[in-house]
Design an enzyme around this catalytic site. Structure first.
Site: not given
Lengths: 1010, 266
Positions: A267, A328, A330-332, A352, A485, A557, A745
């Protein structure tokens, strides 16, 4: 030291020794309990929505549902104080009725109601409870004369009361499937025993400085340590660490090992993309450098201000102003908790932007979701996964609640549906920010103070970086709950407000966000070139008892890290105090080249920055690619064009996303010029959005995107070119200048340890390079998320290769921005770009149940000229409406333009410019009507042009494929004449609109609207 | 009367997020504008005396935790109600937009009667009938009402963006009283026919009697759910690409009238 030392940290601060079966009722909490319900005479929209959700999962024994917002308050309060808190704060005098229950007592529930209580698990963030506690303290509602400002402990919960004759088993199912997510929630079905946990937990083991013995470990032991510690380090990496510490003559501490695991995670490090690859006999030294980065370097645009090395890419907007853009994944986290995962996804990408350069102000969000089919039968949902509908609703709500609360308009995005995403959905979130030109660079100097600002650190989000670097499996939701989170957007908004004040006073010189890897990654990155030392006991905690390692790697967070010159520290802290944001000095940057971690004065970690950042062994991976062996199905004839067109409009991918877009505040900040939904009824699907970021300047910024997982499975290289083309033509359609466009990308791929997956990635990256060079559009930022797989038993489901391209274009003058809705009867319709028999991956073939075929590829020689010509025509004011041709081809584009504009159109398909695809052997039969209507060939536009401007338009597009194919009619109908002049369809606008509303979207809209 | 450009205070707190566009609209409308955090005003409530108008902008104050505007409302009631009443009594203008309207409802400042207990309030802003946050353009019509600076019959398109904007009354007597007092200031109307009552989605939240905005009996305190500050530029209206070039949005007229009145009144 025992193996237990490396065991997964527990999410719960109190020991989870409650092993009693769920049916045994627990005692009522020793706290005041307040449950606020809507009055019986006022409707309860939450209840109506819940009933719809219950019906959807087949629970029909529930007749009525009402939601109570529950609060637990300390038993020390007296009855009058509780009554005052209810009256002043918790209940509305007109719509609410509160039920107050004494500490330890059972609530007085009307007979015949089943109760389902949902509470946060201990240790999970509860922002509502924090707000209530602070409000009670500030208003003195719990004052006893001497303790005006004391902040009481408060917990919140939800109390559902259901009427009907649902069985206990059904109630359990309601609870698990609709009301609670047991990853983060405690579920109580007819059980009033809520946990009350005000007491701080005792300190955990003080084993932070204890060494982890590696020296004598064999390979099996090294792998075991990595696995049991959830470090996600490969054997080669464990060996490198072993060798490094053997050289030093000592063993690593736990904190050191965790720091290395975070920093070296896929990651954070992108080992695959930057690693060495053997591709069918060819050696690729660094895929990223040779493809994506190379295109940007060769293009060398002077308006690219900062690319790849910061939190986001920065481009020039006008002389004094820059834009920063980042997307970004945040799939999982979103797979196991869609709401929290998507919310913290958007929260993370906003940070970010707050942390790029010296900090940018967020002005827009984007989102893109890839999920399983909405109509997937319940019994085909893989074990341990959620239904795609629940996932989609959850991620939409997560983005909505975080983005709206931050006051950032969500203006662009998309949703794609494919069975391949059923176990592993993809959630992309992006943020655009604006910053002064002289804030684009940052620095860190030895002696600067390390300051952490924002939220407190807890045990939430432990091992998120390493969790996202492995595949999901059917037990992910239980074993990985600590990786989830909960976002608290108002804390992040406070940070934003304070940060911009501090930035404009230049009270710090370096900044980054706490994302994956927490403080470990943030401080480790900032101090990479100099060194840093941190006193971990100074980090403000949500609750005591965290180990040093937990403090260091927690991904709690809403935190940022600043590098503050010592002379400015006092002023900086004052700025944050004024905005009610916690800011704490926790260490300093040094010139030692070392990362030194202390806890209560004892050194618990001391790492060489060089080893930390450059010690990763570069893996050599094998890649291969074999094109799928399918015969070319050509273009089968369409025996019922009207029915096919209506079915395509209703396809979830094409159908209206209005139910999503309207939940987002896409207007806040007042900078929108072209909105996501257009036309008189606000139901036209716009190509992209345009913002006017600087008040008073007519210069605009367009945001658009492109993706197509079906092309990726057939031709990853062509897919990359095609989706870049799609993002660009979407941007061009609203007024963006393709020569002033930067792209991002975002790759989401399956397991790249499989050579064929990695081979597809190599091809897609090369496609990106070639297309970016051809179009002159540099990549300025990106991200890859690999290992998107879902394992059930011994079966592994991999996602289709997925590339999201996001485009940021300059619009020279927003007054010339264009929308896609037809404007006026009598205008001409021009089709720009050539149509070819390349329907592989098209919606038409999917609908026909035909697989394989040639996926569309843009003609890189000609496409840039087409984009430039269309942009020139739009910028010259020659175009009244513009729409790109993508999923569903010309037929869908024309239908959308017609109903969006409440007008009609007549198209003569015989005039459509058609050409043979390169290398076509003419073997497969091609139906001329279906080809023209449903081909998804790239770089095509349908433009509405006033007759007086037709000659000027034709001059601009001279030499390129372009033809007047029809005109706009007053009567709202779409008429299509085939190549031989025959009528193939004549559809009413109302039918097109109704089809486009889509069964799923219509159900979503109607779920609760009364 | 304050010399020069009338001054407006935009009051924000944690979670306020429409302050920037509100300031831009007020400045274009001819006002000098200061933005102040609630805590700074609490430290020195006398600062209110410097201003002709006070605006509580939109957003999600304190996350809208518990209910929209609830905690901000509590803070104003407990710490600032008397200075605010004094501000209105001496001719000051107060505007609450969206979250600001929700806050004003909670303070009781729209009731006009001094220090009525919260439990006697007769109206509320409840969850939208759709139970969803919804962002869409709506059309408002200014009504015959106590608000001296609204022009009755004026038609104002602007976006609404909220999840808890459904105006509800305890009983019909409350509605009668609000009508009799001239407190119903703005209504949702059909976009095509401003004289017709609005159904969903023209009435985006199910408000009773189409009520979108309410004023106090003096007319100097006004709250509304939709956002006039998001319809100020020629490019704000969602159909500007279909229309002849506009010179400004209708929301600017709204703010200009308010500031002109505040300059005379305060």
């Amino acid at each position: 030291m025992s193996e237990l030392t490396l065991a997964k940290p527990s999410m719960t601060p109190t020991a989870p020794d409650d092993s009693s079966p769920r049916s045994a009722e627990r005692p009522c909490p020793p706290a005041w309990r307040v449950e606020v319900f809507r009055r019986e005479e006022v409707d309860d929209p939450d209840g109506v929505e819940a009933l719809a959700a219950l019906a959807e999962i087949g629970v029909d024994g529930v007749r009525a549902a009402r939601l109570g917002r529950g609060y637990l308050l300390p038993a020390e309060l007296d009855r009058a104080q509780v009554a005052r808190i209810v009256e002043e704060l918790l209940a509305d005098p007109v719509v609410d009725r509160a039920r107050v229950t004494e500490p330890g007592a059972r609530p007085d529930v009307p007979p015949g109601r089943a109760r389902i209580l949902v509470a946060r698990k201990p240790g999970v963030m509860d922002p509502v409870a924090l707000t209530v506690a602070r409000a009670i303290a500030r208003a003195g509602l719990a004052a006893t004369g001497s303790t005006h400002g004391a902040t009481p402990h408060v917990q919140s919960f939800r109390a559902w009361e259901l009427e009907g004759d649902a069985s206990r088993a059904e109630l359990e199912r309601c609870g698990r499937r609709v009301f609670a997510n047991e990853v983060i929630d405690e579920l109580h079905v007819d059980d009033e025993g809520l946990a009350w946990s005000p007491a701080a937990e005792p300190s955990r083991r003080a084993d932070d400085a204890v060494a982890v013995p590696l020296r004598d470990a064999d390979d099996a032991r090294l792998e075991q340590l990595s696995r049991e510690g959830e470090l996600s380090l490969s054997l080669e990496e464990m060996r490198a660490i072993q060798a490094h510490f053997a050289e030093l003559g000592r063993e690593p501490t736990l904190v050191e090992l965790e720091t290395l695991a975070q920093t070296w995670s896929e990651h954070c490090k992108h080992k695959t993309f930057a690693g060495t690859i053997d591709m069918d006999g060819e050696r690729i030294d660094n895929l990223f450098r040779e493809t994506i980065q190379r295109a940007t370097r060769e293009l060398d645009r002077d308006w690219c201000v900062s690319v790849f090395h910061d939190n986001a890419g920065i481009v020039e907007f006008d002389r004094g102003t820059c834009l920063a853009f980042k997307v970004e994944t945040h799939n999982h986290p979103s797979a196991i908790d869609p709401y929290g995962g998507a919310g913290t996804g958007i929260g993370g990408v906003i940070r970010d932007i707050l942390g790029v350069g010296l900090g940018a102000r967020p002005i827009a969000n984007t989102d893109a979701f890839f999920v399983g089919p909405p109509d997937l039968p319940e019994d085909e949902v893989p074990r341990g996964a959620m239904h795609p509908r629940r996932i989609l609703r959850g991620v939409v709500a997560g983005v909505r609640d975080y983005g709206n609360r931050m006051g950032i308009p969500t203006v662009n995005g998309g949703v794609w549906f494919d069975r391949g995403y059923t176990g592993n959905p993809l959630v992309y979130a992006g943020t655009l920010g604006i910053l002064p030109r002289d804030c684009a660079e940052k620095a860190v100097a030895p002696g600067d103070v390390v300051v952490v600002v924002g939220g407190r650190t807890g045990r939430d989000g432990i091992h998120g970086a390493t969790f996202s670097s492995v595949e999901l499996h059917e037990e992910s939701e239980t074993v990985s709950s600590a990786a989830v989170q909960i976002g608290d957007p108002i804390t992040e908004k406070r940070v934003l407000d304070a940060l911009l004040v501090a930035r404009d006073r230049r009270l710090y010189r370096g900044i980054t966000d706490c994302g994956a890897g927490g403080l470990s990654s943030a401080v480790g990155e900032m101090g990479e070139d100099c060194g840093a030392e941190v006193d971990l006991e100074r980090v403000p905690l949500k609750y005591p008892g965290l180990t040093a390692a937990e403090i260091w790697i927690s991904e709690a967070q809403e935190r940022m890290v600043l590098a503050v010159p010592p002379d400015d520290l006092e002023a900086l802290l004052a700025v944050f105090v004024a905005e009610d944001v916690e800011a704490t000095a926790i260490g300093r940057f040094t010139d030692t080249g070392r990362l030194v971690l202390r806890y209560d004065g004892a050194v618990v970690g001391d790492l060489d920055m060089r080893f930390l950042h450059d010690g990763t062994p570069r893996p050599v991976r094998t890649a291969t690619w074999t094109a799928p062996a399918t015969s070319d199905p050509g273009v089968p004839a369409c025996d019922d064009v009207p029915a096919t067109l209506l079915a395509l409009l209703a396809d979830p991918e094409v159908a209206s996303k209005e139910w999503i877009v309207r939940q987002y505040d896409h207007e806040v900040q007042g900078a929108a010029v072209v909105h996501p939904l257009v036309g008189p009824r606000g139901d036209g699907p716009g190509n992209g959005s345009v913002l006017q970021p600087v008040a008073g300047s007519r210069r605009g910024a367009a945001l658009a995107c492109g993706a197509n997982p079906r092309y990726g499975a057939l031709d990853p290289e062509g897919m990359a070119m095609a989706v870049l083309d799609e993002a660009l033509r979407n941007a061009v359609c609203v007024g963006g200048d393709p020569r002033r466009t930067a792209v991002l990308d975002n790759f989401s791929w399956g397991n790249c340890r499989r050579p064929e997956q990695l081979g597809a990635l190599v091809l897609a990256a090369r496609g990106c390079r070639d297309a970016a060079l051809a179009y002159g559009t540099p990549f300025i930022s990106g991200k890859d998320s690999l290992n998107n797989e879902y394992r059930v038993g011994d079966r592994t489901l991999s996602i289709p290769p997925t590339l999201l391209i996001s485009a940021l274009s300059i619009v020279p003058d927003v007054a010339h921005a264009v929308t896609m809705d037809l404007k006026e009867a009598g205008n001409l319709l021009y089709l720009v770009g050539a149509t070819r028999a390349e329907l592989g991956g098209s919606l038409y073939l999917r609908l026909a149940g035909v697989e394989g075929g040639r996926a569309p590829r843009p003609d890189l020689e000609r496409a840039p000229a087409l984009l430039a010509a269309v942009h020139g025509a739009i910028a010259a004011g020659l175009v009244r409406a513009a729409h790109d041709l993508s999923e569903g081809g010309l037929a869908v584009a024309a239908a959308e333009m017609a109903f969006a504009g409440e007008l009609g159109a007549v198209l003569d398909l015989g005039r459509v410019p058609v050409e043979d695809p390169p290398g076509d052997d003419g073997g497969a039969p091609v139906d001329p009507t279906a080809l023209r209507l449903f081909s998804e060939s790239c770089t095509r536009f349908l433009l509405e042009v006033e007759p007086q401007h037709a000659p000027a338009l034709e001059r601009r597009i001279q030499g390129l494929p372009c033809a007047a194919v029809g005109h706009v009619t007053a009567e709202p109908r779409l008429g299509l004449r085939g190549p031989a002049g025959e009528v193939v369809a004549d559809l009413a606008g109302a039918d097109l609109r109704a089809a486009h509303a889509g069964p799923f979207a219509t159900a979503e809209r109607g779920r609760s609207a009364s | 009367m304050i010399a020069g450009r009338p001054r407006t205070l935009v009051l924000r707190t944690a979670g306020t997020n429409c302050d920037r566009e509100t300031v831009l609209a007020l400045e274009q409308a001819g006002s000098e504008v200061d933005v102040l955090h609630l805590h700074r005003l609490l430290e020195d409530p006398d600062r209110l005396a410097r201003y002709a108008a006070l605006v509580v902008p939109g957003g999600f104050s304190y996350g809208d935790d518990v209910a929209a505007g609830r905690v901000f409302g509590l803070e104003l009631r407990h710490h600032l109600l008397a200075p605010l009443r004094a501000f209105v009594d001496r001719g000051g203008v107060v505007l609450g937009v969206c979250n600001g309207f929700q806050v004003l409802v909670d303070t009781g400042l729209l009731d006009g009667t001094a220090d009525a207990p919260r439990r006697e309030r007769g109206y509320a802003l409840h969850a939208n009938a759709s139970n969803r946050f919804e962002c869409r353009w709506v059309t408002l019509r200014a009504e015959e009402c106590a608000c001296p600076w609204l022009e009755p019959g004026d038609v104002l398109p602007m976006p609404a963006a909220h999840g808890e904007g459904r105006f509800l009354v305890r009983d019909t007597a409350v509605l009668e009283r609000l009508r009799a007092n001239g407190q119903i200031a703005l209504r949702y109307v059909s976009s095509g026919a401003p004289d017709a009552p609005a159904e969903y989605p023209d009435n985006p939240n199910g408000s009773v009697d189409g009520i979108a905005g309410l004023c106090d009996p003096t007319g100097r305190v006004l709250g509304l759910m939709p956002h006039p500050e998001r319809n100020v530029s020629p490019f704000h209206h969602p159909l500007w690409t279909r229309q002849p070039r506009r010179s400004e949005g209708e929301g600017l007229r709204f703010y200009r009238r308010m500031i002109e009145f505040a300059a005379r009144s305060a």
